[in-house]
Motif scaffolding. Sequence first.
Motif, PDB file in Angstrom:
ATOM      1  N   LYS A   1     131.553   9.878 -32.085  1.00 24.94           N
ATOM      2  CA  LYS A   1     131.986  11.184 -31.948  1.00 24.94           C
ATOM      3  C   LYS A   1     131.182  12.310 -32.875  1.00 24.94           C
ATOM      4  N   VAL A   2     130.130  11.795 -33.492  1.00 23.25           N
ATOM      5  CA  VAL A   2     129.150  12.620 -34.501  1.00 23.25           C
ATOM      6  C   VAL A   2     128.406  13.538 -33.365  1.00 23.25           C
ATOM      7  N   SER A   3     128.356  14.813 -33.841  1.00 23.35           N
ATOM      8  CA  SER A   3     127.391  15.623 -33.071  1.00 23.35           C
ATOM      9  C   SER A   3     125.899  15.196 -33.046  1.00 23.35           C
ATOM     10  N   PRO A   4     125.106  15.139 -31.966  1.00 26.82           N
ATOM     11  CA  PRO A   4     123.667  14.730 -32.182  1.00 26.82           C
ATOM     12  C   PRO A   4     122.987  15.920 -32.899  1.00 26.82           C
ATOM     13  N   GLY A   5     121.811  15.558 -33.406  1.00 24.16           N
ATOM     14  CA  GLY A   5     121.060  16.439 -34.157  1.00 24.16           C
ATOM     15  C   GLY A   5     120.469  16.031 -35.199  1.00 24.16           C
ATOM     16  N   THR A   6     119.617  16.738 -35.950  1.00 26.99           N
ATOM     17  CA  THR A   6     118.932  16.461 -36.973  1.00 26.99           C
ATOM     18  C   THR A   6     119.195  17.251 -38.416  1.00 26.99           C
TER      19      THR A   6
ATOM     20  N   PHE B   1     117.565   9.447 -21.823  1.00 28.57           N
ATOM     21  CA  PHE B   1     116.970   8.487 -20.933  1.00 28.57           C
ATOM     22  C   PHE B   1     116.656   7.250 -21.585  1.00 28.57           C
ATOM     23  N   THR B   2     116.715   6.861 -23.003  1.00 26.11           N
ATOM     24  CA  THR B   2     116.388   5.762 -23.462  1.00 26.11           C
ATOM     25  C   THR B   2     117.596   5.025 -23.511  1.00 26.11           C
ATOM     26  N   ASN B   3     118.618   5.595 -23.976  1.00 30.41           N
ATOM     27  CA  ASN B   3     119.965   4.740 -23.800  1.00 30.41           C
ATOM     28  C   ASN B   3     121.109   5.889 -23.200  1.00 30.41           C
ATOM     29  N   SER B   4     121.398   5.291 -22.005  1.00 32.84           N
ATOM     30  CA  SER B   4     122.211   6.013 -21.234  1.00 32.84           C
ATOM     31  C   SER B   4     123.804   6.109 -21.846  1.00 32.84           C
ATOM     32  N   ALA B   5     124.067   5.148 -22.811  1.00 30.01           N
ATOM     33  CA  ALA B   5     125.519   5.258 -23.352  1.00 30.01           C
ATOM     34  C   ALA B   5     125.692   6.474 -24.284  1.00 30.01           C
ATOM     35  N   ASN B   6     124.570   7.096 -24.533  1.00 29.96           N
ATOM     36  CA  ASN B   6     124.408   8.354 -25.484  1.00 29.96           C
ATOM     37  C   ASN B   6     124.688   9.663 -24.706  1.00 29.96           C
ATOM     38  N   THR B   7     124.464   9.559 -23.283  1.00 30.66           N
ATOM     39  CA  THR B   7     124.470  10.544 -22.473  1.00 30.66           C
ATOM     40  C   THR B   7     125.846  11.148 -22.284  1.00 30.66           C
ATOM     41  N   THR B   8     126.036  12.471 -22.345  1.00 37.12           N
ATOM     42  CA  THR B   8     127.345  13.055 -22.386  1.00 37.12           C
ATOM     43  C   THR B   8     127.511  14.218 -21.319  1.00 37.12           C
ATOM     44  N   PHE B   9     128.416  14.390 -20.710  1.00 33.25           N
ATOM     45  CA  PHE B   9     128.830  15.096 -19.628  1.00 33.25           C
ATOM     46  C   PHE B   9     130.143  15.914 -20.083  1.00 33.25           C
ATOM     47  N   THR B  10     130.293  16.871 -21.006  1.00 36.77           N
ATOM     48  CA  THR B  10     131.560  17.214 -21.615  1.00 36.77           C
ATOM     49  C   THR B  10     132.045  18.712 -20.848  1.00 36.77           C
ATOM     50  N   GLY B  11     133.302  18.684 -20.694  1.00 34.16           N
ATOM     51  CA  GLY B  11     133.898  20.053 -20.311  1.00 34.16           C
ATOM     52  C   GLY B  11     134.940  19.640 -19.031  1.00 34.16           C
ATOM     53  N   PRO B  12     135.465  20.766 -18.362  1.00 29.68           N
ATOM     54  CA  PRO B  12     134.926  22.210 -18.511  1.00 29.68           C
ATOM     55  C   PRO B  12     135.656  23.013 -19.626  1.00 29.68           C
ATOM     56  N   THR B  13     134.859  23.839 -20.174  1.00 32.19           N
ATOM     57  CA  THR B  13     135.636  24.929 -21.143  1.00 32.19           C
ATOM     58  C   THR B  13     136.027  26.109 -19.981  1.00 32.19           C
ATOM     59  N   SER B  14     136.894  26.613 -20.251  1.00 35.11           N
ATOM     60  CA  SER B  14     137.619  27.881 -19.246  1.00 35.11           C
ATOM     61  C   SER B  14     137.208  29.145 -20.347  1.00 35.11           C
ATOM     62  N   ILE B  15     136.354  30.038 -19.502  1.00 31.13           N
ATOM     63  CA  ILE B  15     136.107  31.390 -20.225  1.00 31.13           C
ATOM     64  C   ILE B  15     136.676  32.396 -19.298  1.00 31.13           C
TER      65      ILE B  15
ATOM     66  N   LEU C   1     114.533   9.254 -40.483  1.00 28.58           N
ATOM     67  CA  LEU C   1     115.238   8.159 -39.813  1.00 28.58           C
ATOM     68  C   LEU C   1     116.106   8.694 -38.452  1.00 28.58           C
ATOM     69  N   THR C   2     115.817   7.759 -37.342  1.00 31.71           N
ATOM     70  CA  THR C   2     116.685   8.077 -36.192  1.00 31.71           C
ATOM     71  C   THR C   2     117.661   7.034 -36.051  1.00 31.71           C
ATOM     72  N   VAL C   3     119.008   7.450 -35.831  1.00 34.53           N
ATOM     73  CA  VAL C   3     120.129   6.411 -35.853  1.00 34.53           C
ATOM     74  C   VAL C   3     120.859   6.848 -34.452  1.00 34.53           C
ATOM     75  N   SER C   4     121.251   5.921 -33.544  1.00 30.01           N
ATOM     76  CA  SER C   4     122.174   6.168 -32.469  1.00 30.01           C
ATOM     77  C   SER C   4     123.523   6.126 -32.869  1.00 30.01           C
ATOM     78  N   ARG C   5     124.300   7.030 -32.379  1.00 28.08           N
ATOM     79  CA  ARG C   5     125.768   7.100 -32.604  1.00 28.08           C
ATOM     80  C   ARG C   5     126.548   5.479 -32.241  1.00 28.08           C
ATOM     81  N   GLY C   6     127.381   5.120 -33.206  1.00 29.91           N
ATOM     82  CA  GLY C   6     127.997   3.745 -33.063  1.00 29.91           C
ATOM     83  C   GLY C   6     126.837   2.607 -33.528  1.00 29.91           C
ATOM     84  N   SER C   7     125.740   3.215 -33.918  1.00 32.42           N
ATOM     85  CA  SER C   7     125.042   1.929 -34.917  1.00 32.42           C
ATOM     86  C   SER C   7     124.751   2.274 -36.196  1.00 32.42           C
ATOM     87  N   ASN C   8     123.667   1.973 -36.683  1.00 34.05           N
ATOM     88  CA  ASN C   8     123.447   2.179 -38.381  1.00 34.05           C
ATOM     89  C   ASN C   8     122.051   2.125 -38.558  1.00 34.05           C
TER      90      ASN C   8
END
Length: 722
Positions: free
Chosen positions: A694-699, A303-317, A635-642
């Motif tokens: 393309k880095v997976s978000p996480g700590t 909600f801080t930076n919508s450029a980081n919001t993702t909706f991926t899929g679908p994966t077929s199970i 340290l917190t870094v957004s994908r695509g920045s440093n």
Amino acid sequence: MKKLATVVALVAVYTTLAVTQLLAQQTQFYPDVLNELKHDTSLAMRDIHAASPDQGPPRIIQRMLTPHRINQGQFDPVVQTSASSTVTSYGALNANGVSSTGLSPADANGAAGATQYVQWVNANYAVFAKATGAMILGPVAGNTLWTGFGAPCETTNAGDPIAQYDKAANRWLMAQPVYGSPYVYCVAVSTTSDATGSYNRYAFSMPYIPDYPKLGVWPDAYYGSINLFQGNSFMGAYACAFDRNAMLAGKAATAQCFTTSTSQASLLPSDLDGLTPPPAGSPDYFVNFGTNALNLWKFHVDFTNSANTTFTGPTSIPVAPFNEACGTVNLNGCIQQPLYQGYFQEPLDSLGDRLMYRLAYRNFGDHEALVVSHSVDPGNGTSAIRWYELRSPRTSPTVYQQGTYAPDANFRWMPSIAMDHAGDIAVGYSVASTSLNPSIRYAGRVPTDPLGTLEAENSIFEGSFEQINNVRWGDYTSMSVDPVDDCTFWYTNQLATADTSTNWGTRIASFKFPNCASAPSADFGLTASPASQTVTQGNGANYSVSISPLNGFTGSVSFSTGGLPLGVTASFNPTASASSTTLTLTAASSTPTGTYTITVNGLSGSLSHTLSLTLVVNAAPPGGDFSIAASPASLTVSRGSNGSYTITVTALSGFTGSVSLSVSGLPGRTNARFSPSTIAGSGASTLTLAPNKKVSPGTYPVTITGTSGSLTHSATVSLTIN
């Protein structure tokens, strides 16, 4: 419970098929960001002059013009045609809910809170005491929630409601759409656990007719799915995330939404059951079904930076083959009822073209599970309950078990499923036949039952009437789990109260299974990485101490140490946390060499736990030594920045060597650069980290290492990537 031997083999085939990623169908890269139209905080509902129960407008469910079709004539390999025992249940409440005349269908929906049960049917809602079933508010028109809010939420009562309970926040979540222009979704979040109190109220504009909305509660957002229509033209499913934290606080809120292709409809968002949250950073899961498959999307919102919001899929199970209920008959219905006064009776709609509410999620600690259900033709032209338990949705979504419940020739449809904290599963549904008026029943299973099977069903209400001249029945029911004991199931469904087209009532029932004890009290555990460190005199070492929430623990833990030897100092960063801290132990040049056991004490209210760590102190080598430190600790870094850390090397005991710097523990596709990369004696370097998009978000725990000949020292920091 009898099944053909071939079923077991076929189930193995379908549940071990590799999960495949569908061709890209999601073309919207960035979400629509929806600012609220307005928000406010209401008066207490018990103090408002409530609107009388309302018939509401005619309810017309929008359908895709080309309904989903399944291959016909195929064998259902997981059909269960008998059940040898009935799961014992007890502690049941079985009472009348809200009823209506002149309006169809019921849209029976409800949830249990701390002391209350809220039921919301098409146009009216009521609040009941859990202990007795007594109605303490209502029934009142649904738009009573928006009294004084203004049009269109206050002036429209369209139905398709959702009543939810946010178990982590102990708040009620209530919502319904506005179908007429302007198209709006109206959402209300209670300010306390009392459903008769005040609400933070919001209105969000929708691009088209917002049909059949469903909501799920998740730690970072309220997630919703809506079928969008422009007239009779299906425009795709709208997957939305509403800012939960802002709405709980009564602040201005936004929503972020993605539109699927028009080939995907009626998605369900995952809804958290129990007090154990999903692992940190987990996306919300959206699921619908396709041909012999479940489709899964992952929604991560920022909600801080919508450029980081993702909706991926679908994966077929892949799942066991099935036929859509009523898919071979017509678009309207196939559910049979007794003949009305000896004449032909129009069959009822199965709504077999979609998954039924809810997609219930639970984190058991050692595994994550999703359960969901829908109506299928088991192969004999009737309707049966197909249900699934999925596991590992974040990493490798797998069908753990599945079954089609058809213990006799009756028609079963309109299911809703949930799982308690002991792993018991309950499915509620409607049942009817040419000799049975529409009735309400449920079936359950315990973890020791054979996979893919339910035990014999229990009755909640046996019908005395039928619905005539109206194919609509439903459009959904609701099975929820009590947030207090995390054992008691609550189910609501509709019943006919007269042989007419629109006279219906509802039933509210609660029950639990004997092997489910009340949920254990909230607690926490402590772990450290590494458990042992070796330093030379004059140097320090870092330990990463993590807090493991147990049974819904949400508190903050403060830290202290014990058993420190002479000359060893300790510091925590931060000194209190709800997730983790970094402990730095530093040995003075005068600290005696040896192996020491040091305790870490964690305290939260009356809860306390102790963790033991090992520190080995070696003598400083001839020619001196050095120490290494890094800041900030996190340290917190957004994908695509440093972002950057400062690395400090300090010479000890006359050390004059050259120290080479390196870094480990970074996720793939993260660039790292030291400036400078080598330090002579004492000095500082800047480490710059740049994760790409393309880095997976996480700590991630990151280790910075300094090396000079045989001397090696490290500092550990935390890197969070959004």
